[in-house]
Design a protein around this motif. Structure first.
Motif, short mmCIF file in Angstrom:
data_model
loop_
_atom_site.label_atom_id
_atom_site.label_comp_id
_atom_site.label_asym_id
_atom_site.label_seq_id
_atom_site.Cartn_x
_atom_site.Cartn_y
_atom_site.Cartn_z
N LEU A 81 0.86 -1.06 0.11
CA LEU A 81 -0.08 0.11 0.03
C LEU A 81 1.09 1.30 0.10
O LEU A 81 1.75 1.50 0.89
N PHE A 82 0.81 2.14 -1.08
CA PHE A 82 1.54 3.07 -1.26
C PHE A 82 0.85 4.39 -0.74
O PHE A 82 -0.29 4.66 -1.51
N VAL A 83 1.24 5.21 0.19
CA VAL A 83 0.77 6.42 0.88
C VAL A 83 1.48 7.67 0.26
O VAL A 83 2.57 7.98 0.69
N GLY A 84 0.68 8.53 -0.28
CA GLY A 84 1.41 9.80 -0.87
C GLY A 84 0.71 10.78 -1.76
O GLY A 84 -0.51 10.18 -2.11
N VAL A 85 0.87 11.98 -1.79
CA VAL A 85 0.17 12.81 -2.32
C VAL A 85 0.31 12.58 -3.99
O VAL A 85 1.21 11.85 -4.54
N PRO A 86 -0.62 13.22 -4.67
CA PRO A 86 -0.63 12.85 -6.09
C PRO A 86 0.86 13.45 -6.96
O PRO A 86 1.35 14.52 -6.23
N GLY A 87 1.12 13.14 -8.05
CA GLY A 87 2.45 13.50 -8.58
C GLY A 87 3.70 13.03 -8.09
O GLY A 87 4.54 13.44 -8.77
N LEU A 88 3.77 11.98 -7.21
CA LEU A 88 4.96 11.60 -7.02
C LEU A 88 5.50 10.32 -7.75
O LEU A 88 6.32 9.46 -7.05
N ALA A 89 4.77 10.01 -8.69
CA ALA A 89 5.27 9.02 -9.65
C ALA A 89 5.10 7.43 -9.00
O ALA A 89 5.76 6.60 -9.43
#
Length: 363
Positions: A81-89
């Motif tokens: 599960l990847f958690v991060g804001v949009p635009g981080l590839a």
């Protein structure tokens, strides 16, 4: 000699590059048929890791820790599960890795109106033109692939999220009383936006527990961001070369299971998992104060399995306590459910994992 048998979970124009040397099978075919082949295969995995990273870094700048954890999960048969804001590839990273490993990649954009059959597949009524007999035929959904990207998984209701439960654990799909096996290797990589929570559905604990790691994807450094902008605003994109195939990846995943984990390493993994439970007598005071529910037994399994994969990727034939501790944060943080007291005092699961690591010292 062979490694000790272990057990896993159930269930811009440039000169052309020379093709990378195939890895994972040893010299002269399937290395698993010769004495000492496991030792040689471990060395080949370490070489494969460098080749894979070299190819992925043609498209991805920075994110070294994310890459390492992703590779560990891949070789340990885990889901992430990847958690991060949009635009981080995040999507680009996963699709690039799929291309490097020659894996079938599919992406599903999770939305509130998505239905379980949109993921697993559905039955359609067909009529035989010669006999006029009608029968149902199951049409595979996008889940029938090697790598499934569940984009913004928390934007769909729990009913649809649950469509992934059986596939993530058993590598198969059941529809209308029939069970269909999924192609192997099979991995679910999901993304989640930590900022926009309006109109989202938090993942149930059973769903979270299926993910081996929760990987937090942060912003790049200024130098990395400059390089990202420079590389992505031109007309040229470096070609990606394949390093491994599905069959080779499966062999190397089997190799990870055969890597020995000493008894004290297994005990340390179990101690870390148990120390996150407030009802455990030896749990740190912070855990007893701020945690409602701690990690279950699957956390210990993933700590050991991840430690084995990390060791193999670094060319070592035995998992160590350092491997376990290096993976404690991504394995444990999404398995710790904090209480209202923690929320009031802004104590996060990440803070509590750090406390557990400090209290449960390596022997």
């Amino acid at each position: 000699m062979s490694l000790e048998q272990g057990s896993g979970l159930p269930d811009a124009a440039v000169m052309p590059e020379a093709p990378p040397r195939p890895v994972g099978t040893g010299q002269g075919g399937n290395g698993a048929d010769r004495p000492g082949s496991d030792i040689e295969a471990v060395q080949e995995v370490a070489r494969a890791r460098e080749q894979i990273l070299a190819q992925v870094r043609k498209r991805i700048v920075g994110q070294d820790e994310v890459l390492e954890q992703l590779l560990v999960a891949m070789f340990a048969r885990g889901h992430v599960l990847f958690v991060g804001v949009p635009g981080l590839a995040k999507t680009l990273l996963i699709s690039t890795l799929a291309a490097v490993l020659e894996l079938d990649f599919k992406r599903i954009q999770f939305t509130p109106d998505l239905m379980p059959s949109d993921i697993t597949g559905t039955e359609i009524l067909e009529e035989d033109q010669s006999t006029r007999r009608r029968s149902f035929r199951f049409v595979n959904g996008p889940i029938f692939c090697n790598i499934l990207l569940a984009d913004e998984i928390n934007r769909t209701p729990p009913k649809t999220q649950a469509a992934l439960l059986q596939s993530m654990q058993e590598y198969r799909v059941t529809s209308a009383g029939q069970t269909f096996p999924l192609p192997l290797p099979f991995h679910v990589f999901a993304t989640q936006n930590p900022i926009e929570q309006e109109g989202t559905y938090p993942l149930p604990e059973a769903q979270l527990d299926r993910f081996m790691f929760q990987v937090d994807v942060g912003y790049p450094s200024e130098q990395e961001e400059v390089e990202i902008v420079r590389c992505t605003t031109g007309a040229y994109q470096q070609p990606i070369q394949q390093i491994l195939g599905p069959a080779q990846l499966l062999q190397l995943q089997e190799l990870v299971l055969r890597v020995p984990a000493p008894e004290y390493v297994v005990q340390h993994a179990v101690q870390l998992a148990r120390a996150t439970r407030p009802g455990f007598g030896a749990a740190p005071a912070a855990v007893k104060e701020y945690v409602a529910w701690g990690a279950g037994p699957r956390a210990g399994q993933y700590l050991v399995l991840g430690a084995k994969a990390r060791a193999v990727l670094q060319g070592r034939t035995t998992a160590t306590v350092d491997d376990v501790r290096a993976l404690a944060l991504p394995v444990l943080r999404h398995r710790i459910i904090t209480n209202f007291h923690a929320e009031a005092e802004r104590v996060s699961a990440t803070d509590l994992v750090a406390t557990v690591l400090q209290e449960v010292l390596a022997s």
